[in-house]
Design a protein around this motif. Structure first.
Motif, PDB file in Angstrom:
ATOM      1  N   ARG A  83      19.548  -5.343  34.648  1.00 52.94           N
ATOM      2  CA  ARG A  83      20.247  -5.250  33.358  1.00 52.94           C
ATOM      3  C   ARG A  83      21.362  -4.208  33.460  1.00 52.94           C
ATOM      4  NH1 ARG A  83      14.870  -5.326  29.434  1.00 52.94           N
ATOM      5  NH2 ARG A  83      14.466  -7.546  29.730  1.00 52.94           N
ATOM      6  N   LEU A  84      22.497  -4.502  32.874  1.00 55.98           N
ATOM      7  CA  LEU A  84      23.642  -3.584  33.008  1.00 55.98           C
ATOM      8  C   LEU A  84      23.467  -2.309  32.189  1.00 55.98           C
ATOM      9  CD1 LEU A  84      26.838  -5.843  33.265  1.00 55.98           C
ATOM     10  CD2 LEU A  84      25.340  -4.986  35.064  1.00 55.98           C
ATOM     11  N   THR A  85      22.340  -2.203  31.451  1.00 59.66           N
ATOM     12  CA  THR A  85      22.036  -0.932  30.776  1.00 59.66           C
ATOM     13  C   THR A  85      20.751  -0.321  31.343  1.00 59.66           C
ATOM     14  OG1 THR A  85      21.007  -2.229  29.019  1.00 59.66           O
ATOM     15  CG2 THR A  85      23.233  -1.400  28.596  1.00 59.66           C
ATOM     16  N   SER A  86      20.344  -0.716  32.558  1.00 48.28           N
ATOM     17  CA  SER A  86      19.178  -0.084  33.190  1.00 48.28           C
ATOM     18  C   SER A  86      19.594   1.303  33.699  1.00 48.28           C
ATOM     19  CB  SER A  86      18.650  -0.952  34.324  1.00 48.28           C
ATOM     20  OG  SER A  86      19.599  -0.977  35.366  1.00 48.28           O
ATOM     21  N   PRO A  87      18.633   2.192  33.940  1.00 47.96           N
ATOM     22  CA  PRO A  87      18.981   3.568  34.331  1.00 47.96           C
ATOM     23  C   PRO A  87      19.934   3.621  35.529  1.00 47.96           C
ATOM     24  CG  PRO A  87      16.650   3.428  33.851  1.00 47.96           C
ATOM     25  CD  PRO A  87      17.178   2.022  33.765  1.00 47.96           C
ATOM     26  N   ARG A  88      19.708   2.736  36.511  1.00 48.15           N
ATOM     27  CA  ARG A  88      20.577   2.717  37.694  1.00 48.15           C
ATOM     28  C   ARG A  88      22.053   2.531  37.310  1.00 48.15           C
ATOM     29  NH1 ARG A  88      20.361  -2.454  41.700  1.00 48.15           N
ATOM     30  NH2 ARG A  88      21.678  -1.657  43.346  1.00 48.15           N
ATOM     31  N   PHE A  89      22.323   1.577  36.409  1.00 50.38           N
ATOM     32  CA  PHE A  89      23.711   1.316  36.005  1.00 50.38           C
ATOM     33  C   PHE A  89      24.238   2.449  35.115  1.00 50.38           C
ATOM     34  CE2 PHE A  89      22.626  -2.977  37.388  1.00 50.38           C
ATOM     35  CZ  PHE A  89      23.757  -3.298  38.122  1.00 50.38           C
ATOM     36  N   LEU A  90      23.381   2.960  34.211  1.00 51.93           N
ATOM     37  CA  LEU A  90      23.858   4.054  33.334  1.00 51.93           C
ATOM     38  C   LEU A  90      24.286   5.246  34.185  1.00 51.93           C
ATOM     39  CD1 LEU A  90      21.339   3.963  30.321  1.00 51.93           C
ATOM     40  CD2 LEU A  90      23.560   2.831  30.540  1.00 51.93           C
ATOM     41  N   ASN A  91      23.535   5.507  35.269  1.00 50.13           N
ATOM     42  CA  ASN A  91      23.901   6.627  36.149  1.00 50.13           C
ATOM     43  C   ASN A  91      25.228   6.381  36.862  1.00 50.13           C
ATOM     44  OD1 ASN A  91      21.940   8.579  35.677  1.00 50.13           O
ATOM     45  ND2 ASN A  91      20.437   7.346  36.786  1.00 50.13           N
ATOM     46  N   LEU A  92      25.476   5.129  37.227  1.00 49.98           N
ATOM     47  CA  LEU A  92      26.770   4.804  37.854  1.00 49.98           C
ATOM     48  C   LEU A  92      27.910   5.017  36.850  1.00 49.98           C
ATOM     49  CD1 LEU A  92      25.903   1.513  39.795  1.00 49.98           C
ATOM     50  CD2 LEU A  92      26.337   3.764  40.768  1.00 49.98           C
ATOM     51  N   TYR A  93      27.684   4.576  35.596  1.00 48.56           N
ATOM     52  CA  TYR A  93      28.740   4.728  34.580  1.00 48.56           C
ATOM     53  C   TYR A  93      29.035   6.219  34.340  1.00 48.56           C
ATOM     54  CZ  TYR A  93      27.065  -0.046  33.518  1.00 48.56           C
ATOM     55  OH  TYR A  93      26.647  -1.348  33.611  1.00 48.56           O
ATOM     56  N   LYS A  94      27.938   7.014  34.347  1.00 49.07           N
ATOM     57  CA  LYS A  94      28.105   8.459  34.112  1.00 49.07           C
ATOM     58  C   LYS A  94      29.048   9.063  35.159  1.00 49.07           C
ATOM     59  CE  LYS A  94      24.186  10.567  32.658  1.00 49.07           C
ATOM     60  NZ  LYS A  94      22.950  11.380  32.738  1.00 49.07           N
ATOM     61  N   LYS A  95      28.926   8.585  36.401  1.00 51.87           N
ATOM     62  CA  LYS A  95      29.765   9.118  37.484  1.00 51.87           C
ATOM     63  C   LYS A  95      31.240   8.824  37.264  1.00 51.87           C
ATOM     64  CE  LYS A  95      26.656   8.956  41.412  1.00 51.87           C
ATOM     65  NZ  LYS A  95      26.263   8.217  42.579  1.00 51.87           N
ATOM     66  N   ILE A  96      31.550   7.639  36.772  1.00 49.93           N
ATOM     67  CA  ILE A  96      32.970   7.245  36.703  1.00 49.93           C
ATOM     68  C   ILE A  96      33.599   7.529  35.340  1.00 49.93           C
ATOM     69  CG2 ILE A  96      32.828   5.523  38.549  1.00 49.93           C
ATOM     70  CD1 ILE A  96      32.731   3.360  36.338  1.00 49.93           C
ATOM     71  N   LEU A  97      32.749   7.735  34.304  1.00 49.69           N
ATOM     72  CA  LEU A  97      33.310   7.981  32.967  1.00 49.69           C
ATOM     73  C   LEU A  97      33.839   9.403  32.842  1.00 49.69           C
ATOM     74  CD1 LEU A  97      30.725   6.307  30.556  1.00 49.69           C
ATOM     75  CD2 LEU A  97      33.186   5.797  30.618  1.00 49.69           C
ATOM     76  N   LYS A  98      34.894   9.553  32.060  1.00 46.38           N
ATOM     77  CA  LYS A  98      35.374  10.893  31.701  1.00 46.38           C
ATOM     78  C   LYS A  98      34.341  11.534  30.778  1.00 46.38           C
ATOM     79  CE  LYS A  98      40.261   9.915  31.934  1.00 46.38           C
ATOM     80  NZ  LYS A  98      41.498   9.584  31.268  1.00 46.38           N
ATOM     81  N   PRO A  99      34.322  12.873  30.678  1.00 43.48           N
ATOM     82  CA  PRO A  99      33.433  13.484  29.681  1.00 43.48           C
ATOM     83  C   PRO A  99      33.789  12.880  28.308  1.00 43.48           C
ATOM     84  CG  PRO A  99      34.529  15.155  31.036  1.00 43.48           C
ATOM     85  CD  PRO A  99      35.138  13.849  31.407  1.00 43.48           C
ATOM     86  N   ASN A 100      32.793  12.578  27.524  1.00 48.08           N
ATOM     87  CA  ASN A 100      32.984  11.929  26.216  1.00 48.08           C
ATOM     88  C   ASN A 100      33.506  10.485  26.311  1.00 48.08           C
ATOM     89  OD1 ASN A 100      32.141  14.237  24.857  1.00 48.08           O
ATOM     90  ND2 ASN A 100      34.215  15.091  24.978  1.00 48.08           N
ATOM     91  N   GLY A 101      33.505   9.907  27.518  1.00 40.74           N
ATOM     92  CA  GLY A 101      33.881   8.494  27.659  1.00 40.74           C
ATOM     93  C   GLY A 101      32.900   7.629  26.871  1.00 40.74           C
ATOM     94  N   LEU A 102      33.346   6.440  26.498  1.00 42.48           N
ATOM     95  CA  LEU A 102      32.535   5.567  25.630  1.00 42.48           C
ATOM     96  C   LEU A 102      32.083   4.315  26.358  1.00 42.48           C
ATOM     97  CD1 LEU A 102      34.794   5.590  22.440  1.00 42.48           C
ATOM     98  CD2 LEU A 102      32.602   6.767  22.715  1.00 42.48           C
ATOM     99  N   VAL A 103      30.883   3.843  25.993  1.00 38.07           N
ATOM    100  CA  VAL A 103      30.431   2.536  26.475  1.00 38.07           C
ATOM    101  C   VAL A 103      30.140   1.666  25.242  1.00 38.07           C
ATOM    102  CG1 VAL A 103      28.850   1.271  27.984  1.00 38.07           C
ATOM    103  CG2 VAL A 103      29.284   3.703  28.412  1.00 38.07           C
ATOM    104  N   HIS A 104      30.586   0.406  25.302  1.00 40.32           N
ATOM    105  CA  HIS A 104      30.337  -0.555  24.220  1.00 40.32           C
ATOM    106  C   HIS A 104      29.491  -1.690  24.784  1.00 40.32           C
ATOM    107  CE1 HIS A 104      33.922   1.087  22.056  1.00 40.32           C
ATOM    108  NE2 HIS A 104      34.390   1.203  23.277  1.00 40.32           N
ATOM    109  N   LEU A 105      28.394  -1.990  24.114  1.00 36.57           N
ATOM    110  CA  LEU A 105      27.582  -3.158  24.492  1.00 36.57           C
ATOM    111  C   LEU A 105      27.618  -4.152  23.343  1.00 36.57           C
ATOM    112  CD1 LEU A 105      25.349  -4.727  26.127  1.00 36.57           C
ATOM    113  CD2 LEU A 105      23.685  -3.414  24.802  1.00 36.57           C
ATOM    114  N   LYS A 106      27.985  -5.390  23.649  1.00 37.26           N
ATOM    115  CA  LYS A 106      27.926  -6.473  22.653  1.00 37.26           C
ATOM    116  C   LYS A 106      27.002  -7.536  23.241  1.00 37.26           C
ATOM    117  CE  LYS A 106      31.422  -8.835  19.843  1.00 37.26           C
ATOM    118  NZ  LYS A 106      32.756  -9.458  19.925  1.00 37.26           N
ATOM    119  N   THR A 107      25.981  -7.928  22.501  1.00 38.43           N
ATOM    120  CA  THR A 107      25.011  -8.899  23.019  1.00 38.43           C
ATOM    121  C   THR A 107      24.436  -9.734  21.873  1.00 38.43           C
ATOM    122  OG1 THR A 107      22.932  -9.164  24.246  1.00 38.43           O
ATOM    123  CG2 THR A 107      23.090  -7.204  22.876  1.00 38.43           C
TER     124      THR A 107
END
Ligand SMILES: C[S@@+](CC[C@H](N)C(=O)[O-])C[C@H]1O[C@@H](n2cnc3c(N)ncnc32)[C@H](O)[C@@H]1O
Length: 212
Positions: free
Chosen positions: A128-152
Protein backbone atom coordinates in the motif's frame (compact mmCIF):
# COMPACT_ATOMS: atom_id res chain seq x y z
CA UNK A 1 0.35 -7.52 -25.64
CA UNK A 2 -2.36 -5.95 -27.89
CA UNK A 3 -1.02 -4.22 -31.03
CA UNK A 4 -2.22 -0.73 -29.97
CA UNK A 5 -0.50 -1.14 -26.59
CA UNK A 6 2.71 -2.28 -28.29
CA UNK A 7 2.72 0.80 -30.54
CA UNK A 8 2.24 3.14 -27.54
CA UNK A 9 4.99 1.29 -25.69
CA UNK A 10 7.42 1.76 -28.60
CA UNK A 11 6.37 5.43 -28.93
CA UNK A 12 7.02 6.03 -25.26
CA UNK A 13 10.76 5.57 -25.86
CA UNK A 14 10.69 8.51 -28.28
CA UNK A 15 8.82 10.99 -26.05
CA UNK A 16 11.06 13.79 -24.78
CA UNK A 17 9.06 14.22 -21.55
CA UNK A 18 9.39 10.59 -20.39
CA UNK A 19 12.18 8.81 -18.51
CA UNK A 20 12.18 5.05 -18.06
CA UNK A 21 14.07 2.68 -15.84
CA UNK A 22 14.26 0.26 -18.79
CA UNK A 23 16.16 2.91 -20.81
CA UNK A 24 18.34 3.82 -17.84
CA UNK A 25 17.54 7.52 -18.36
CA UNK A 26 15.42 8.40 -15.30
CA UNK A 27 18.19 10.30 -13.49
CA UNK A 28 19.30 12.12 -16.64
CA UNK A 29 15.72 13.28 -17.36
CA UNK A 30 15.23 14.35 -13.74
CA UNK A 31 18.48 16.29 -13.57
CA UNK A 32 17.61 18.18 -16.76
CA UNK A 33 14.06 18.89 -15.53
CA UNK A 34 14.27 19.90 -11.88
CA UNK A 35 14.69 23.59 -11.13
CA UNK A 36 15.48 23.89 -7.39
CA UNK A 37 13.96 27.40 -7.38
CA UNK A 38 10.51 25.99 -8.23
CA UNK A 39 7.94 23.97 -6.26
CA UNK A 40 8.12 20.29 -7.16
CA UNK A 41 4.92 18.21 -6.94
CA UNK A 42 4.69 14.45 -7.52
CA UNK A 43 1.75 12.26 -8.51
CA UNK A 44 2.53 8.65 -7.56
CA UNK A 45 0.75 5.79 -9.34
CA UNK A 46 -0.34 8.54 -11.73
CA UNK A 47 -1.81 6.32 -14.48
CA UNK A 48 -2.64 8.78 -17.26
CA UNK A 49 -1.57 11.65 -14.99
CA UNK A 50 -4.75 13.72 -14.71
CA UNK A 51 -3.58 15.49 -11.56
CA UNK A 52 -0.16 16.28 -13.02
CA UNK A 53 -1.67 17.62 -16.26
CA UNK A 54 -4.42 19.72 -14.68
CA UNK A 55 -2.16 21.21 -12.01
CA UNK A 56 0.67 21.84 -14.50
CA UNK A 57 -1.75 23.89 -16.63
CA UNK A 58 -3.03 25.80 -13.60
CA UNK A 59 0.35 26.44 -11.96
CA UNK A 60 2.90 27.09 -14.74
CA UNK A 61 5.52 28.26 -12.23
CA UNK A 62 5.56 24.87 -10.45
CA UNK A 63 6.95 21.56 -11.70
CA UNK A 64 5.06 18.25 -11.77
CA UNK A 65 6.23 14.67 -12.12
CA UNK A 66 3.88 11.74 -12.70
CA UNK A 67 5.33 8.34 -11.79
CA UNK A 68 3.90 4.94 -12.70
CA UNK A 69 5.18 1.56 -13.82
CA UNK A 70 2.58 1.17 -16.60
CA UNK A 71 4.05 2.54 -19.82
CA UNK A 72 0.84 2.57 -21.82
CA UNK A 73 -0.91 4.80 -19.23
CA UNK A 74 2.07 7.16 -19.06
CA UNK A 75 2.01 7.43 -22.85
CA UNK A 76 -1.45 9.08 -22.66
CA UNK A 77 -0.33 11.66 -20.10
CA UNK A 78 2.98 12.43 -21.78
CA UNK A 79 1.36 12.79 -25.23
CA UNK A 80 -1.29 15.14 -23.84
CA UNK A 81 1.40 17.23 -22.10
CA UNK A 82 3.33 17.60 -25.38
CA UNK A 83 0.17 18.45 -27.34
CA UNK A 84 -0.65 21.19 -24.84
CA UNK A 85 2.92 22.53 -24.57
CA UNK A 86 3.07 21.76 -20.86
CA UNK A 87 6.82 21.99 -20.34
CA UNK A 88 6.49 21.86 -16.56
CA UNK A 89 5.47 18.20 -16.40
CA UNK A 90 7.61 15.08 -16.69
CA UNK A 91 6.55 11.43 -16.63
CA UNK A 92 8.76 8.71 -15.19
CA UNK A 93 8.37 4.95 -15.44
CA UNK A 94 9.82 3.14 -12.45
CA UNK A 95 8.71 1.41 -9.25
CA UNK A 96 7.79 3.94 -6.56
CA UNK A 97 9.79 1.79 -4.13
CA UNK A 98 12.92 3.42 -5.69
CA UNK A 99 11.78 7.00 -5.41
CA UNK A 100 14.38 8.07 -2.84
CA UNK A 101 17.15 6.72 -5.11
CA UNK A 102 16.26 9.30 -7.75
CA UNK A 103 14.75 12.37 -6.05
CA UNK A 104 17.05 14.64 -4.00
CA UNK A 105 16.43 14.69 -0.24
CA UNK A 106 13.89 17.29 0.91
CA UNK A 107 13.23 18.53 -2.62
CA UNK A 108 9.49 17.84 -2.94
CA UNK A 109 6.72 20.23 -1.83
CA UNK A 110 3.69 17.97 -2.30
CA UNK A 111 2.81 14.39 -3.17
CA UNK A 112 -0.54 13.28 -4.64
CA UNK A 113 -1.61 9.65 -4.21
CA UNK A 114 -4.50 9.49 -6.67
CA UNK A 115 -6.57 6.34 -6.18
CA UNK A 116 -3.70 3.98 -5.35
CA UNK A 117 -4.41 0.25 -5.48
CA UNK A 118 -5.91 -0.64 -2.06
CA UNK A 119 -3.94 -3.93 -1.96
CA UNK A 120 -6.64 -5.69 0.05
CA UNK A 121 -4.94 -9.10 0.39
CA UNK A 122 -3.19 -9.47 3.75
CA UNK A 123 0.08 -10.53 2.13
CA UNK A 124 0.06 -7.30 0.03
CA UNK A 125 -0.53 -4.76 2.81
CA UNK A 126 3.13 -3.69 2.63
CA UNK A 127 2.55 -2.67 -1.01
CA UNK A 128 0.00 0.00 0.00
CA UNK A 129 1.35 3.44 -0.88
CA UNK A 130 0.59 4.57 2.69
CA UNK A 131 2.39 1.65 4.41
CA UNK A 132 5.23 2.61 6.79
CA UNK A 133 7.87 1.73 4.18
CA UNK A 134 6.43 4.24 1.68
CA UNK A 135 5.74 6.92 4.32
CA UNK A 136 9.42 6.73 5.30
CA UNK A 137 10.47 7.17 1.67
CA UNK A 138 8.19 10.22 1.32
CA UNK A 139 9.66 11.68 4.52
CA UNK A 140 13.13 11.53 2.93
CA UNK A 141 12.19 13.43 -0.21
CA UNK A 142 9.61 15.88 1.19
CA UNK A 143 10.59 19.36 2.32
CA UNK A 144 9.90 20.11 6.00
CA UNK A 145 6.14 20.79 6.20
CA UNK A 146 5.68 19.17 2.76
CA UNK A 147 2.16 17.85 2.13
CA UNK A 148 0.77 14.49 1.07
CA UNK A 149 -2.74 14.13 -0.41
CA UNK A 150 -4.51 10.77 -0.58
CA UNK A 151 -7.71 10.43 -2.62
CA UNK A 152 -9.35 6.99 -2.59
CA UNK A 153 -12.71 5.27 -2.88
CA UNK A 154 -11.65 2.46 -0.58
CA UNK A 155 -12.68 2.75 3.06
CA UNK A 156 -10.26 0.03 4.17
CA UNK A 157 -7.33 1.94 2.64
CA UNK A 158 -8.66 5.21 4.13
CA UNK A 159 -8.93 3.77 7.67
CA UNK A 160 -5.57 1.99 7.36
CA UNK A 161 -3.90 5.20 6.14
CA UNK A 162 -5.28 7.32 9.02
CA UNK A 163 -4.01 4.73 11.50
CA UNK A 164 -0.59 4.27 9.87
CA UNK A 165 0.08 8.01 9.44
CA UNK A 166 -0.70 8.55 13.14
CA UNK A 167 1.46 5.56 14.20
CA UNK A 168 4.34 6.98 12.14
CA UNK A 169 4.00 10.31 14.02
CA UNK A 170 2.56 12.08 10.99
CA UNK A 171 0.00 14.88 11.29
CA UNK A 172 -3.46 14.60 9.77
CA UNK A 173 -4.35 18.08 8.53
CA UNK A 174 -7.70 17.18 6.96
CA UNK A 175 -9.65 13.96 6.50
CA UNK A 176 -13.03 13.53 4.86
CA UNK A 177 -15.33 10.55 4.22
CA UNK A 178 -17.19 12.01 1.25
CA UNK A 179 -15.48 15.04 -0.20
CA UNK A 180 -18.38 17.14 -1.50
CA UNK A 181 -17.90 19.84 1.16
CA UNK A 182 -14.10 19.66 0.90
CA UNK A 183 -14.38 20.14 -2.89
CA UNK A 184 -16.05 23.52 -2.36
CA UNK A 185 -13.15 24.70 -0.18
CA UNK A 186 -10.42 23.05 -2.28
CA UNK A 187 -11.21 23.11 -6.03
CA UNK A 188 -8.15 20.91 -6.71
CA UNK A 189 -10.21 17.99 -5.41
CA UNK A 190 -12.59 18.45 -8.37
CA UNK A 191 -9.95 17.08 -10.75
CA UNK A 192 -11.12 13.59 -11.71
CA UNK A 193 -8.79 10.76 -12.68
CA UNK A 194 -9.56 7.98 -15.17
CA UNK A 195 -10.16 5.55 -12.31
CA UNK A 196 -12.39 8.03 -10.49
CA UNK A 197 -14.51 8.72 -13.59
CA UNK A 198 -15.10 4.97 -14.04
CA UNK A 199 -15.89 4.19 -10.44
CA UNK A 200 -17.60 7.31 -9.12
CA UNK A 201 -21.31 6.40 -9.50
CA UNK A 202 -22.62 5.93 -5.99
CA UNK A 203 -19.14 5.80 -4.55
CA UNK A 204 -17.88 7.67 -1.50
CA UNK A 205 -14.59 9.43 -2.15
CA UNK A 206 -12.27 9.72 0.83
CA UNK A 207 -9.52 12.31 1.20
CA UNK A 208 -6.64 12.79 3.63
CA UNK A 209 -4.18 15.69 3.67
CA UNK A 210 -1.20 14.98 5.91
CA UNK A 211 2.38 15.82 6.84
CA UNK A 212 5.17 13.47 7.88
C1 LIG B 1 -5.81 2.18 -9.54
S1 LIG B 1 -4.58 2.82 -10.60
C2 LIG B 1 -4.88 4.56 -10.48
C3 LIG B 1 -4.30 5.32 -11.63
C4 LIG B 1 -4.63 6.81 -11.64
N1 LIG B 1 -4.03 7.49 -10.53
C5 LIG B 1 -6.12 7.03 -11.67
O1 LIG B 1 -6.68 7.42 -10.62
O2 LIG B 1 -6.74 6.82 -12.73
C6 LIG B 1 -3.07 2.63 -9.67
C7 LIG B 1 -1.82 2.94 -10.48
O3 LIG B 1 -0.68 2.81 -9.64
C8 LIG B 1 0.36 2.18 -10.35
N2 LIG B 1 1.25 1.54 -9.34
C9 LIG B 1 0.85 0.76 -8.31
N3 LIG B 1 1.91 0.39 -7.55
C10 LIG B 1 3.00 0.97 -8.12
C11 LIG B 1 4.38 0.97 -7.81
N4 LIG B 1 4.84 0.33 -6.75
N5 LIG B 1 5.23 1.68 -8.60
C12 LIG B 1 4.74 2.35 -9.69
N6 LIG B 1 3.44 2.39 -10.04
C13 LIG B 1 2.58 1.71 -9.27
C14 LIG B 1 -0.34 1.19 -11.26
O4 LIG B 1 0.47 0.87 -12.38
C15 LIG B 1 -1.60 1.96 -11.64
O5 LIG B 1 -1.43 2.72 -12.84
Amino acid sequence: MARKKLIKFADLDELSNVGQVSLNNVQEKLDAFIDPEKCLILELGCGKGEYSLALAAEFPQSQFIGIDIQGERLWHGATEALENNLNNVLFLRFQIEHIADYLPEHSVSEIWLSFPDPQLKKKNIKKRLTSPRFLNLYKKILKPNGLVHLKTDDQILFDYSLETITEQAGTIIESHSGIKQAMKDNPTLNIQTTYEKKEIAGTIIYYIKFQL
